[in-house]
Design an enzyme around this catalytic site. Structure first.
Site, PDB file in Angstrom:
ATOM      1  N   LYS A 170       0.863  -1.181   0.000  1.00 57.64           N
ATOM      2  CA  LYS A 170       0.000   0.000   0.000  1.00 57.64           C
ATOM      3  C   LYS A 170       0.891   1.219   0.000  1.00 57.64           C
ATOM      4  CE  LYS A 170      -4.115  -0.282   0.856  1.00 57.64           C
ATOM      5  NZ  LYS A 170      -5.279  -0.616   0.012  1.00 57.64           N
TER       6      LYS A 170
HETATM    7  N1  GLU Z   1      -7.175  -0.400  -3.053  1.00 55.88           N
HETATM    8  C1  GLU Z   1      -7.920  -1.601  -3.293  1.00 55.88           C
HETATM    9  C2  GLU Z   1      -7.899  -2.516  -2.075  1.00 55.88           C
HETATM   10  O1  GLU Z   1      -7.693  -2.077  -0.983  1.00 55.88           O
HETATM   11  C3  GLU Z   1      -7.499  -2.306  -4.572  1.00 55.88           C
HETATM   12  C4  GLU Z   1      -6.063  -2.659  -4.660  1.00 55.88           C
HETATM   13  C5  GLU Z   1      -5.636  -3.147  -6.035  1.00 55.88           C
HETATM   14  O2  GLU Z   1      -6.482  -3.233  -6.911  1.00 55.88           O
HETATM   15  O3  GLU Z   1      -4.458  -3.434  -6.173  1.00 55.88           O
HETATM   16  O4  GLU Z   1      -8.160  -3.686  -2.163  1.00 55.88           O
END
Ligand code: GLU
Length: 440
Positions: free
Chosen positions: A130
């Protein structure tokens, strides 16, 4: 970011050099602590020993950069940018980039861990990551946001890549921002559509991705409601958040016959006993008008999740399901559209009251599953139709749900976590990252 080195509780961590989540300064507790607490419960069910537990919880890489941004008024603001790659045991790290004032290194670390367990649970060949910047994107001009995005991208370029760490949207970012990330990387020499998922379809994104998380949330909500209560068209639904997850979850739930009686966004919450006309509400909001002033519904004081309803879907931020909300909730099912919306103390109250919680790892996995299929299509250089991608995403979600439904609702969160964690351990053993029998 020293406090994010290891989220394991001190007494359970084998490495005396690590700092631990329990040592976070007062007032900074949050998702990092909640994730650590649940992680430990899950690892206990797996019978993992403390050294392995520590290794599992530590991030592969945590990067923090300074981003000086020239503002439109000629002044300079220095932002901090984070990227935490928690695990690469099962494939490239994978996760979104968040632009929100509440972003901290601790939050990004916890969210990266959740991504590792989520991708593993969904059977994707990805690890977890993240990124984020503590900024309110609505206070920036388009040029400032564009420049911040590009500088964040270039700053992270040494650590991201299509086979190393694949970025995506998260809170406060969207397809437009992903298009900017892609272009900035290309100009700096990394020209590859697989670096970014959730990008605009014209740049190699998929038509389904923007709606995938919310559609998946509604799909899982329907599966869970049908499993526990009966036909979904009897369900009254309340959705907290009217952004890229909540809006689509509400729309999809209504398309599937449920009655969406309440929604909320940052401006406030609204309720209509006979259901909200969502296309009409979307047109209202699209005109730049505050959701809370929508004339064909009543305003709600306090949390939207406490209105009379059957299914409550928090799809805004972590921590919105507080003890008070858990006590006042009338819903018979809570489906976590956001990451980490339910505080552990609130979850204990929900458990006492017999309200099942479909955990984030399952409920919102449609987003990253769709991201995986986007990445696959970029590899193949063969776009699928939106129908094919939607069907494949929902099939994968069904597999995850069917597995979850084999255990009683009070075990859902820990079962989902333990399954994801168990697969990461399996990957670490298979690759020799940890030797079989060692530390277990
Ligand atoms: N931000 C989204 C999540 O927390 C998607 C992450 C992604 O598609 O890599 O799952």
């Amino acid at each position: 970011m020293t406090e994010t080195t290891c989220g394991t509780e001190g007494e359970r961590c084998a490495n005396s050099l690590h700092r631990h989540s329990r040592e976070l300064p007062a007032g900074r507790e949050g998702l990092l602590e909640w994730e650590a607490e649940r992680f430990h419960l899950a690892t206990e069910t797996l019978g993992l020993d403390s050294a392995l537990v520590c290794a599992l919880h530590c991030a592969v890489r945590s990067v923090e950069i300074e981003i000086p941004l020239l503002r439109d008024d000629g002044s300079l603001t220095v932002f901090t940018g984070y990227r935490v790659q928690h695990s690469t045991a099962l494939g490239p790290a994978k996760g979104g980039i968040r632009f929100h004032p509440g972003v901290t290194g601790a939050e990004v670390t916890a969210l990266a861990r959740l991504m590792s367990w989520k991708t593993a649970l969904a059977g994707l060949p990805f690890g977890g990551a993240k990124g984020g910047v503590p900024v309110d994107p609505t206070t920036l001009s388009t040029r400032e946001l564009w420049d911040l995005t590009r500088r964040y991208t270039v700053g992270m370029l040494p650590v991201i890549g299509p086979e190393v760490d694949v970025v995506a949207p998260d809170l406060g970012t969207d397809a437009r921002v992903m298009g900017w990330v892609l272009r900035a990387a290309a100009e700096a020499g990394l020209d590859d559509p697989r670096l970014v998922t959730g990008k605009p379809p014209i740049l190699g994104g998929t038509a389904f991705r923007a709606s995938a998380t919310g559609v998946g949330v509604a799909h899982v909500a329907e599966r869970a409601f049908t499993h526990l209560e009966g036909p979904f068209d009897r369900a009254r639904v309340a959705v907290e958040g009217f952004g890229s997850v909540g809006r689509w979850a509400a729309r999809e739930a209504a398309d599937r016959g449920a009655k969406v009686v309440a929604v909320a966004d940052i401006t406030g919450a609204i309720y209509a006993e006979d259901g909200i006309d969502l296309p009409d509400l979307e047109a209202w909001v699209a005109g730049g008008r505050p959701l809370v002033e929508y004339p064909r519904a009543d305003t709600v004081d306090g949390s939207v999740l406490t209105v009379p309803c059957d299914v409550a879907i928090p799809a805004a931020m972590e921590g919105t399901v507080t003890v008070e909300v858990a006590r006042e909730l009338s819903a018979r099912l809570l489906v976590e559209g956001a990451n980490g919306p339910t505080r552990p103390e609130a979850e204990a109250i929900l458990a006492d009251r017999g309200v099942p919680v479909v955990p984030d790892l399952v409920a919102n996995a449609g987003g990253v599953i769709s991201s995986y299929f986007e990445w696959v299509q970029n590899h193949q250089r063969l776009p699928w139709s939106i129908e094919v991608e939607r069907r494949r995403v929902l099939e994968r979600l069904d597999e995850v749900w069917d597995q979850l439904a084999t255990v009683p609702p009070e075990k859902w969160r820990i079962h989902a976590l333990a399954t994801g964690i168990g697969r990461v351990v399996e990957g670490m053993v298979a690759s020799g990252e940890i030797l079989d029998g060692e530390g277990r």
